[in-house]
Structures are given as C-alpha cells and as structure tokens.
Design an enzyme around this catalytic site. Structure first.
Site, PDB file in Angstrom:
ATOM      1  CG  ASN A 261      -0.215  -0.150   2.515  1.00  0.00           C
ATOM      2  OD1 ASN A 261       0.546   0.736   2.891  1.00  0.00           O
ATOM      3  ND2 ASN A 261      -0.436  -1.258   3.223  1.00  0.00           N
TER       4      ASN A 261
ATOM      5  N   PRO B 141      -3.170 -12.255   9.954  1.00  0.00           N
ATOM      6  CG  PRO B 141      -1.128 -12.489  11.056  1.00  0.00           C
ATOM      7  CD  PRO B 141      -1.782 -12.705   9.722  1.00  0.00           C
ATOM      8  CG  ASP B 142      -6.933  -7.733  13.979  1.00  0.00           C
ATOM      9  OD1 ASP B 142      -6.141  -6.949  14.558  1.00  0.00           O
ATOM     10  OD2 ASP B 142      -8.090  -7.409  13.655  1.00  0.00           O
TER      11      ASP B 142
ATOM     12  CE  LYS C 171      -8.489  -0.673  12.863  1.00  0.00           C
ATOM     13  NZ  LYS C 171      -7.568  -0.134  11.829  1.00  0.00           N
TER      14      LYS C 171
ATOM     15  CE  LYS D 148       8.923 -11.492 -14.312  1.00  0.00           C
ATOM     16  NZ  LYS D 148       9.876 -10.730 -15.151  1.00  0.00           N
TER      17      LYS D 148
END
Length: 425
Positions: free
Chosen positions: A210, A306-307, A338, A289
C-alpha cells in the site's frame, strides 16, 4: 512554531577539528528559533574564528573572561543567567577533565561552574583518548553530576583512525537538543510501535502493498522517545531514517510483523499500532516469477492475515493499546466500530486521502467519551500531542514505572550511567 523558539542557548566551543560542525549546528539552531550566544576557548579559536561564529549567530562572541563589553566584568555570571542551557560542542578531553574536577581557569570553564541552567556536552576526540580510563572516569563523574553527554559515536576520525570518539553530526545534536526540552511524561515507560506498510509476496519479484510512507509511525516513535520512553519500532519497508535512540526491528510481511510484535509485547507497557498492515495475502505465493502470457492474467486466491492489534489487545495483562484507522469515508462510523471491535481504549482516525504520504495530518481521537479532533498540523506535532494524550490516559497502577518515576529536575531523575542522553539534569 519552530522547536527552539524562545530558547536561549549558550554554545561553548573547545579546541578540536570538529569545531567546523558547530558552525553548521549554530545555524540550524537558529532555524529552529533559538537565540545563540557563543563562548570559545583560546584553543577553539585555533580551529575556527570568532568572526565566523559571530556572523553565524548574529551576536557577539566571548573568549576573554575580562571582556570589557560586559559592564560588570562578570561574563561568567551574566551569560548563564536567563539561558535555558549551555551546550559545549565540541567538548575536548581536556575540557571534560577540567569541568569534572571543578576547574574555573577560563571563561567557558568558569561559566560551566557558575551556571544556573542545565549543561550538555558533545564529546569529540581520538578513540584512544575517549577510551582512556581517566576520560571514562571523568565522563562518569560528569554524568553523576547531572551533566548530559551526547555521544560520542563510532566512525572515521580526523587522525585517520576509526572508532568511538567522533562527534555526533549537527542534525543529530540538534534533534537531541530539541528532545531535551520536551516534557517527559513517559519517562521509563516501554512503548512498542508499528509503522509503515507491509508487503505480501505474490512471487519472488512482486508484492501486494500500500502507499503508507511510515511518516506518522516514525513521528510517534520520535515523540515517544522525546517523552522519555524506551521505544521499540517494528517497521515495514520504508525509506525513512530511524529516529535517534529508537530500537528498530524490520518486518516485511504481516506475519513477519506479527512475529516481531509478539516477541516484544511481554516487555511493552504501551502498544501503538500505526502500521498499515495488509488485510490479506496470497494463499500460495509462487516460488518462481509468474510469466506474462497472451491469455488471461493469473488468478490469485487470498487468505486473511493475522490481526495484530486485536491479538495484542486480547492478551491478559497486556499493554495499553492504541489503534489507528485510515478511512476514505464515514470516518466517525468506521473508527468507532473498529475501536469497539478490537476492544481497545483509544483509536486514532484520519482520512487516508488527506494523510498518506503527506507531512501534515488531521487526527481524531476516539474513546469511550466520544470523538476528540486535533487541529491540522505537522505529523511530528500531532505525534507529540498524541503521546501527551496517551500519557494522561494510562490507568493508575497499570504501568509500575509511572508511580516510581522521579520528578524532572530531582537528583533521583539523573542516572549514574544513563541509558538515554535525554534525562534531565
């Protein structure tokens, strides 16, 4: 507002080739709003001239203890009165020895003995001189007397040798000086922070990631360390420099970060989860690849990562947890949900489109009492405000080190061999 606005610093210079770094430091201190008075020893003038330092500081430079510009001929008294600190940079072996034994045989030494403000020294000398038992005894005595030593560091030396004794770079000294003046509400508290993105492998050359820059998490790590905390930063891939005094552990994927966090959590009093952890990863990353073909693109299957925050928050007797939520819409709703879902006392929310990669941010704090918006400001300023909020919110008795923390300025606040150079004298 600049970090040293309203501060008057007396910069003492002793003889050493590292004096050239002090010229840069004085200029940078002024950029941060400080008023700088320079005092030089005779030896210092052999390496850089008073004219240079006067031009850089914009103020008269003092060398002679009998300077006629001081009406009462008491420069050693007048210069320290009203000063917020004396910073001796570079501090030579000889000067450290003189101050350690209370000598007052020139203007700068007398100023240090007669001071009414904190004293910081930045040693700079040959590695053998720094390692000499007498120098080490003097350094220990200076620390015991409440004098803060910044450095030295390892590196190349002017004599051509390599080792400990090199003066810290000007930007590092400046960061330490700024940190010195910050409040210390987390003195002795152990803070664990995650920052940056994670990168989930697709094949050996491709990842899912991200646009998180890590700037907010790194700013919080710096602010926590400035506040006196012992800080460990678990970082995803970023191009950012590690804040001074912070232990950094690199993590690549979400599972790497989870492993590092769980290894550090037993020693943490506070956990601040700032990292933008990938929610999913490729179920079966290719060992080779994936080649481009003329047909359809490859199909990827995902599994949930996993959190990390929820796992730490569920630990019995675990650290005080602070979460982050970067949303693109309905911030209040998503952040509130949340926080409740993770079971944490405090969550910090912001809009991703306004914050990711930027140098400033608008944070909103969510707790049981509702929402508490902070003004838009630099990420470092926001980080300092957040750390102050965390310090105020820590439950009484949850962190034993808080109850035992000495008041700033008290003799017990000065360790004999400090783990951090930021303890207040």
């Amino acid at each position: 507002m600049a970090d040293l606005t309203g501060k008057r610093i007396v910069v003492g210079m002793t003889g050493g080739v590292a004096a050239y770094k002090t010229a840069e430091l004085v200029r940078r201190m002024m950029d941060e709003g400080a008023t700088v008075d320079v005092v030089m020893t005779e030896a210092a003038t052999k390496f850089i001239t008073p004219v240079t330092m006067q031009a850089l500081s914009g103020r008269p430079v003092f060398v002679d203890p009998w300077d006629p510009r001081v009406p009462n001929n008491m420069a050693h008294i007048d210069l320290s009165r009203g000063a917020d600190a004396i910073l001796v940079v570079p501090a030579s072996t000889n000067f450290m020895a003189r101050v350690a034994h209370g000598f007052a045989d020139d203007l700068l030494a007398t100023l240090c003995v007669a001071r009414a403000c904190p004293l910081l020294m930045v040693p700079a000398m040959n590695r053998e001189m720094w390692g000499n038992p007498a120098t080490q005894r003097n350094a220990a005595q200076l620390r015991a007397d409440g004098i803060v030593l910044l450095g030295p560091v390892d590196g190349d030396q002017a004599c051509g040798e390599v080792g400990s004794g090199r003066m810290m770079e000007p930007h590092d000294v400046l960061q330490e000086l700024i940190a010195f003046f910050q409040p210390k509400p987390l003195q002795g508290v152990r803070v664990l922070i995650t920052a940056g993105p994670t990168a989930e492998p697709i094949d050996p050359v491709r990842v899912l990631t991200n646009v998180s820059s890590g700037k907010m998490g790194y700013a919080i790590a710096r602010a926590a360390r400035e506040a006196g905390a012992d800080v460990t930063l678990v970082s995803g891939p970023t191009a950012l420099a590690t804040p001074r005094g912070v232990l950094r552990i690199d993590a690549h994927s979400a599972r790497d970060m989870m492993s590092a966090v769980m290894g550090e959590t037993p020693r943490a009093d506070v956990f601040i989860a700032v990292a933008a952890v990938a929610d999913w990863r490729v179920a079966e990353a290719s060992a080779q690849k994936i080649k481009k073909t003329a047909g359809e693109p490859p199909t990827l299957s995902f599994v949930q990562n996993p959190d990390i925050l929820a796992t730490v928050a569920a630990l019995p007797g675990g650290p005080y947890c602070v979460g982050f939520a970067a949303e693109t819409e309905h911030l209040d709703q998503h952040a509130t949900e949340k926080r409740q879902r993770k079971g944490i006392p405090l969550l910090v929310g912001n809009l991703a489109q306004d914050a990711l990669g930027a140098d400033d941010t608008t944070l909103i704090l969510y707790d049981d009492q509702g929402r508490h918006p902070l003004p838009r400001q630099s990420k470092l300023a926001a980080a300092r405000e957040l750390i102050a909020q965390v310090a105020r919110r820590l439950p009484a008795g949850r962190v034993p080190t808080l109850a035992a923390r000495p008041a700033p300025g008290s003799p017990s606040a000065v360790p004999s061999a400090p783990p951090s150079p930021l303890s207040l004298p």
